[in-house]
Design a protein around this motif. Structure first.
Motif, PDB file in Angstrom:
ATOM      1  N   LEU A  76      41.781  51.436 -23.438  1.00  7.85           N
ATOM      2  CA  LEU A  76      42.029  52.255 -24.629  1.00  7.85           C
ATOM      3  C   LEU A  76      40.761  52.994 -25.052  1.00  7.85           C
ATOM      4  CD1 LEU A  76      44.064  49.526 -26.503  1.00  7.85           C
ATOM      5  CD2 LEU A  76      44.981  51.428 -25.157  1.00  7.85           C
ATOM      6  N   GLU A  77      40.689  54.264 -24.725  1.00  8.97           N
ATOM      7  CA  GLU A  77      39.496  55.061 -25.013  1.00  8.97           C
ATOM      8  C   GLU A  77      39.225  55.194 -26.510  1.00  8.97           C
ATOM      9  OE1 GLU A  77      37.135  56.153 -23.064  1.00  8.97           O
ATOM     10  OE2 GLU A  77      38.114  55.469 -21.241  1.00  8.97           O
ATOM     11  N   GLN A  78      40.265  55.237 -27.343  1.00 11.08           N
ATOM     12  CA  GLN A  78      40.076  55.428 -28.784  1.00 11.08           C
ATOM     13  C   GLN A  78      39.957  54.111 -29.556  1.00 11.08           C
ATOM     14  OE1 GLN A  78      42.150  57.945 -27.133  1.00 11.08           O
ATOM     15  NE2 GLN A  78      40.142  58.892 -27.251  1.00 11.08           N
ATOM     16  N   HIS A  79      40.002  52.984 -28.860  1.00  7.59           N
ATOM     17  CA  HIS A  79      39.879  51.665 -29.506  1.00  7.59           C
ATOM     18  C   HIS A  79      38.780  50.906 -28.772  1.00  7.59           C
ATOM     19  CE1 HIS A  79      43.500  52.322 -31.886  1.00  7.59           C
ATOM     20  NE2 HIS A  79      43.982  52.903 -30.806  1.00  7.59           N
ATOM     21  N   ARG A  80      37.655  50.704 -29.458  1.00  8.79           N
ATOM     22  CA  ARG A  80      36.459  50.165 -28.798  1.00  8.79           C
ATOM     23  C   ARG A  80      35.864  48.995 -29.565  1.00  8.79           C
ATOM     24  NH1 ARG A  80      33.449  54.052 -25.306  1.00  8.79           N
ATOM     25  NH2 ARG A  80      34.978  55.593 -24.694  1.00  8.79           N
ATOM     26  N   TRP A  81      35.108  48.183 -28.841  1.00  8.25           N
ATOM     27  CA  TRP A  81      34.343  47.106 -29.464  1.00  8.25           C
ATOM     28  C   TRP A  81      33.097  47.692 -30.108  1.00  8.25           C
ATOM     29  CZ3 TRP A  81      37.009  43.007 -30.187  1.00  8.25           C
ATOM     30  CH2 TRP A  81      37.981  42.629 -29.258  1.00  8.25           C
ATOM     31  N   ALA A  82      32.751  47.195 -31.282  1.00 11.88           N
ATOM     32  CA  ALA A  82      31.562  47.685 -31.988  1.00 11.88           C
ATOM     33  C   ALA A  82      30.279  47.285 -31.255  1.00 11.88           C
ATOM     34  CB  ALA A  82      31.543  47.170 -33.423  1.00 11.88           C
ATOM     35  N   GLU A  83      30.323  46.198 -30.502  1.00 15.89           N
ATOM     36  CA  GLU A  83      29.203  45.791 -29.660  1.00 15.89           C
ATOM     37  C   GLU A  83      29.769  45.159 -28.395  1.00 15.89           C
ATOM     38  OE1 GLU A  83      26.761  42.386 -30.769  1.00 15.89           O
ATOM     39  OE2 GLU A  83      28.246  41.861 -32.284  1.00 15.89           O
ATOM     40  N   PRO A  84      28.981  45.063 -27.333  1.00 12.27           N
ATOM     41  CA  PRO A  84      29.510  44.494 -26.091  1.00 12.27           C
ATOM     42  C   PRO A  84      30.028  43.070 -26.290  1.00 12.27           C
ATOM     43  CG  PRO A  84      27.399  45.565 -25.700  1.00 12.27           C
ATOM     44  CD  PRO A  84      27.591  45.529 -27.192  1.00 12.27           C
ATOM     45  N   LEU A  85      31.183  42.773 -25.693  1.00 12.38           N
ATOM     46  CA  LEU A  85      31.761  41.434 -25.803  1.00 12.38           C
ATOM     47  C   LEU A  85      30.825  40.365 -25.259  1.00 12.38           C
ATOM     48  CD1 LEU A  85      35.544  41.808 -24.867  1.00 12.38           C
ATOM     49  CD2 LEU A  85      34.541  41.317 -27.110  1.00 12.38           C
ATOM     50  N   LYS A  86      30.046  40.695 -24.226  1.00  9.75           N
ATOM     51  CA  LYS A  86      29.141  39.691 -23.657  1.00  9.75           C
ATOM     52  C   LYS A  86      28.060  39.288 -24.656  1.00  9.75           C
ATOM     53  CE  LYS A  86      26.155  43.008 -21.335  1.00  9.75           C
ATOM     54  NZ  LYS A  86      25.592  43.446 -20.067  1.00  9.75           N
ATOM     55  N   ASN A  87      27.827  40.098 -25.702  1.00 11.50           N
ATOM     56  CA  ASN A  87      26.911  39.722 -26.785  1.00 11.50           C
ATOM     57  C   ASN A  87      27.658  39.128 -27.971  1.00 11.50           C
ATOM     58  OD1 ASN A  87      24.857  40.837 -25.257  1.00 11.50           O
ATOM     59  ND2 ASN A  87      24.907  42.782 -26.326  1.00 11.50           N
ATOM     60  N   GLU A  88      28.825  39.690 -28.271  1.00 12.01           N
ATOM     61  CA  GLU A  88      29.550  39.258 -29.465  1.00 12.01           C
ATOM     62  C   GLU A  88      30.188  37.883 -29.302  1.00 12.01           C
ATOM     63  OE1 GLU A  88      32.450  41.047 -32.906  1.00 12.01           O
ATOM     64  OE2 GLU A  88      32.502  42.008 -30.940  1.00 12.01           O
ATOM     65  N   ILE A  89      30.723  37.574 -28.121  1.00 13.09           N
ATOM     66  CA  ILE A  89      31.407  36.289 -27.942  1.00 13.09           C
ATOM     67  C   ILE A  89      30.449  35.104 -28.092  1.00 13.09           C
ATOM     68  CG2 ILE A  89      32.629  34.846 -26.266  1.00 13.09           C
ATOM     69  CD1 ILE A  89      34.221  37.334 -25.455  1.00 13.09           C
ATOM     70  N   PRO A  90      29.250  35.093 -27.489  1.00 14.96           N
ATOM     71  CA  PRO A  90      28.346  33.961 -27.726  1.00 14.96           C
ATOM     72  C   PRO A  90      28.002  33.785 -29.207  1.00 14.96           C
ATOM     73  CG  PRO A  90      27.530  35.302 -25.920  1.00 14.96           C
ATOM     74  CD  PRO A  90      28.679  36.040 -26.522  1.00 14.96           C
ATOM     75  N   ARG A  91      27.799  34.902 -29.910  1.00 15.90           N
ATOM     76  CA  ARG A  91      27.483  34.816 -31.338  1.00 15.90           C
ATOM     77  C   ARG A  91      28.664  34.238 -32.120  1.00 15.90           C
ATOM     78  NH1 ARG A  91      24.662  38.862 -31.710  1.00 15.90           N
ATOM     79  NH2 ARG A  91      26.207  40.500 -31.913  1.00 15.90           N
ATOM     80  N   LEU A  92      29.887  34.671 -31.772  1.00 18.00           N
ATOM     81  CA  LEU A  92      31.076  34.143 -32.447  1.00 18.00           C
ATOM     82  C   LEU A  92      31.229  32.648 -32.178  1.00 18.00           C
ATOM     83  CD1 LEU A  92      33.745  34.913 -34.038  1.00 18.00           C
ATOM     84  CD2 LEU A  92      34.826  34.824 -31.795  1.00 18.00           C
TER      85      LEU A  92
END
Length: 197
Positions: A76-92
């Motif tokens: 989905l080109e118009q729906h994006r993550w605000a930051e890379p998942l590889k960074n956001e998932i460890p933080r979450l």
């Protein structure tokens, strides 16, 4: 009169071209921790480092990826993550683990040296799938490393219902699924800390 019509025509063409040249609006999404920071179950004094966390290459991109059929996905080109998942998932995961363990000493691996943490949690997310209007599926394995090369392993597959038809509902369901992973990881950390087999 002809000049007026020609001028209006030029203005119409310019307006049409400028409308066509606008980029479609992009919406950005983030994951949210499941528990508030004050939701402490039990005090845990040891430090925990979360990471590295691996994710499938299919979803390791800025765009949301959704499953359409067993053999087809949509990027989905118009729906994006605000930051890379590889960074956001460890933080979450770290944010979810802190209240579950009752500790203010849970960090991502890049925030603290792995040697400085009493326990290190390595996570391998082998499946991260979203089906809009239906469910999200997260399948993950992890290893908790303690002192003297002690280790405890675990694995889980979580399916969360998507409560809505929009992508906000998809990201909320993904946050809940990752919270369920964190809950199981917390049990492994506690078991390793207590020496339970």
């Amino acid at each position: 009169m002809l000049r007026t019509i020609a001028a209006l025509g030029i203005v119409a063409v310019v307006l049409f071209c400028s409308a066509c040249s606008r980029s479609p609006r992009v919406t950005y999404y983030t994951l949210t921790p499941a528990l508030p920071a004050g939701a402490v179950q039990q005090a845990f004094s040891s430090s925990v480092a979360v990471g590295p966390v691996t994710i499938p290459e299919l979803v390791n991109r800025p765009q949301l990826v959704v499953r359409l059929t067993p053999n087809r996905v949509d990027v989905l080109e118009q729906h994006r993550w605000a930051e890379p998942l590889k960074n956001e998932i460890p933080r979450l995961l770290a944010q979810d683990l802190a209240p579950l363990l009752g500790s203010g000493r849970v960090f991502t691996y890049d925030q603290v040296s792995g040697a400085a943490a009493r326990y290190r949690v390595l996570v391998d997310i082998v499946r991260l799938e979203a089906i809009p209007g239906d469910s999200v599926v997260v399948e993950a394995g992890w290893v908790v490393r303690g002192a003297a090369n002690a280790r405890r392993e675990g694995r889980i597959e979580v399916r969360e219902k998507v409560a809505g038809s929009d992508y906000d509902a998809v990201t909320a369901a993904l946050s809940r699924a990752l919270a369920a992973v964190s809950a199981e990881v917390a049990k492994s950390v506690r078991s390793e800390a207590s020496g339970v087999k």
